[in-house]
Design an enzyme around this catalytic site. Structure first.
Site, short mmCIF file in Angstrom:
data_model
loop_
_atom_site.label_atom_id
_atom_site.label_comp_id
_atom_site.label_asym_id
_atom_site.label_seq_id
_atom_site.Cartn_x
_atom_site.Cartn_y
_atom_site.Cartn_z
N GLU A 1 -10.81 -0.03 -4.57
CA GLU A 1 -9.79 -0.90 -3.98
C GLU A 1 -10.34 -2.25 -3.55
O GLU A 1 -11.35 -2.31 -2.84
CB GLU A 1 -9.15 -0.21 -2.76
N CYS B 1 -5.30 6.19 -3.52
CA CYS B 1 -4.58 4.90 -3.48
C CYS B 1 -3.18 5.13 -4.03
O CYS B 1 -3.02 5.49 -5.20
CB CYS B 1 -5.34 3.86 -4.31
N THR C 1 -0.47 3.05 -4.62
CA THR C 1 -0.02 2.18 -5.71
C THR C 1 -0.86 2.42 -6.96
O THR C 1 -0.39 2.23 -8.08
CB THR C 1 -0.07 0.69 -5.30
N CYS D 1 0.86 -1.18 0.00
CA CYS D 1 0.00 0.00 0.00
C CYS D 1 0.90 1.23 0.00
O CYS D 1 1.66 1.44 0.95
CB CYS D 1 -0.90 -0.02 1.24
N GLY D 2 0.83 2.04 -1.06
CA GLY D 2 1.72 3.18 -1.19
C GLY D 2 1.46 4.27 -0.17
O GLY D 2 2.39 4.78 0.48
N ASN D 3 0.20 4.66 -0.01
CA ASN D 3 -0.11 5.68 1.00
C ASN D 3 0.14 5.14 2.41
O ASN D 3 0.57 5.88 3.30
CB ASN D 3 -1.56 6.13 0.87
#
Length: 263
Positions: A188, A198, A200, A74-76
């Site tokens: 998601e 999101c 990613t 998860c990027g965030n």
């Protein structure tokens, strides 16, 4: 058992974070995590993260989707856990941590977290759209007016279509506002709804809609929850490296919760 939790958000993508360096919360069940993420009966969040100790790294990021199942990158969430680590006293010029998709580097610049994402080998064409993995699998579709789109309905349709139903996929709807600016909305998997942002997903969108054929690209992203930036290098063979996701990661509040209520 009472646990101290911390709530963070990155452009409206919100997470419950727990400092698990002593290992006290390793045994939390999927049902407990799901209940904690419930917006009516728990704290409420898009995801849940444990900050674990890990030899050779500043920390380990263990990420769970809101459905209580361990998730992909998860990027965030990655940006928020870096800020959380900093706030918990792990002070580094460059953070080096491990997540489910491998090692990541990160820095804090101008009050925002800049996270290095995994390299991407290629983008696959799917009908008129694109599929790629930026740490999580993503479907990217171009739309002329994403703000009027029913993202829940259209995203769910693709996520549960026969090619993607079993593994699940995140679905991004992208509008090109300017050559270097995109508007992105994301459905998601694991949350099974639209989220405000999101990490990613915006990374995937930025790679698909590069504006410089080769070399350095910097793409600004507008999401429901705020603004992000993705910068990266595109190679002549269509691969991508030096991918960095930048944006805010903000502590919202902290508190304690009784796990006995969430068994």
């Amino acid at each position: 058992m009472n646990i101290t939790f911390y709530k963070y958000q990155g452009t409206g993508n919100d997470f419950i974070l727990i400092d698990n360096r002593q290992g006290a919360y390793t045994g939390l069940s999927g049902a407990q995590i799901k209940n904690l993420c419930d917006r009516r009966f728990g704290i409420g969040a898009d995801g849940f993260m444990l900050l674990n100790g890990k030899e050779g790294y500043d920390f380990e990021m263990v990420y769970y989707n809101a459905d209580g199942r361990e998730g992909s990158m998860c990027g965030n969430g990655g940006r928020c856990i870096v800020q959380f680590a900093h706030d918990q006293g792990i002070k580094k010029a460059t953070y080096h941590f491990i997540a489910t998709d491998g090692p990541h580097d990160a820095t804090i610049e101008d009050g925002e977290v800049v996270l290095k994402m995994k390299d991407v080998d290629n983008i696959q064409a799917y009908k008129t759209d694109a599929v790629l993995n930026t740490g999580s699998p993503h479907y990217v579709q171009l739309d002329t007016d994403v703000m009027s789109l029913d993202v829940f309905k259209e995203g769910q349709k693709i996520r549960y279509s026969k090619d993607f139903a079993e593994q699940g996929i995140n679905v991004n709807f992208v509008q090109v506002k300017q050559p270097d600016t995109l508007i992105v909305r994301t459905y998601e998997r694991g949350v099974e709804n639209e989220t405000f942002s999101c990490g990613t997903g915006v990374t995937a969108a930025a790679l698909v809609y590069f504006h410089n054929d080769n070399g350095f690209n910097s793409v600004n992203i507008e999401t429901l929850g705020g603004k992000l930036n993705v910068r990266y290098s595109r190679e002549p063979n269509g691969s991508f490296n030096n991918i960095w996701l930048k944006g805010p990661a903000i502590k919202v509040f902290e508190g304690s919760v009784s796990l006995d209520q969430h068994d």
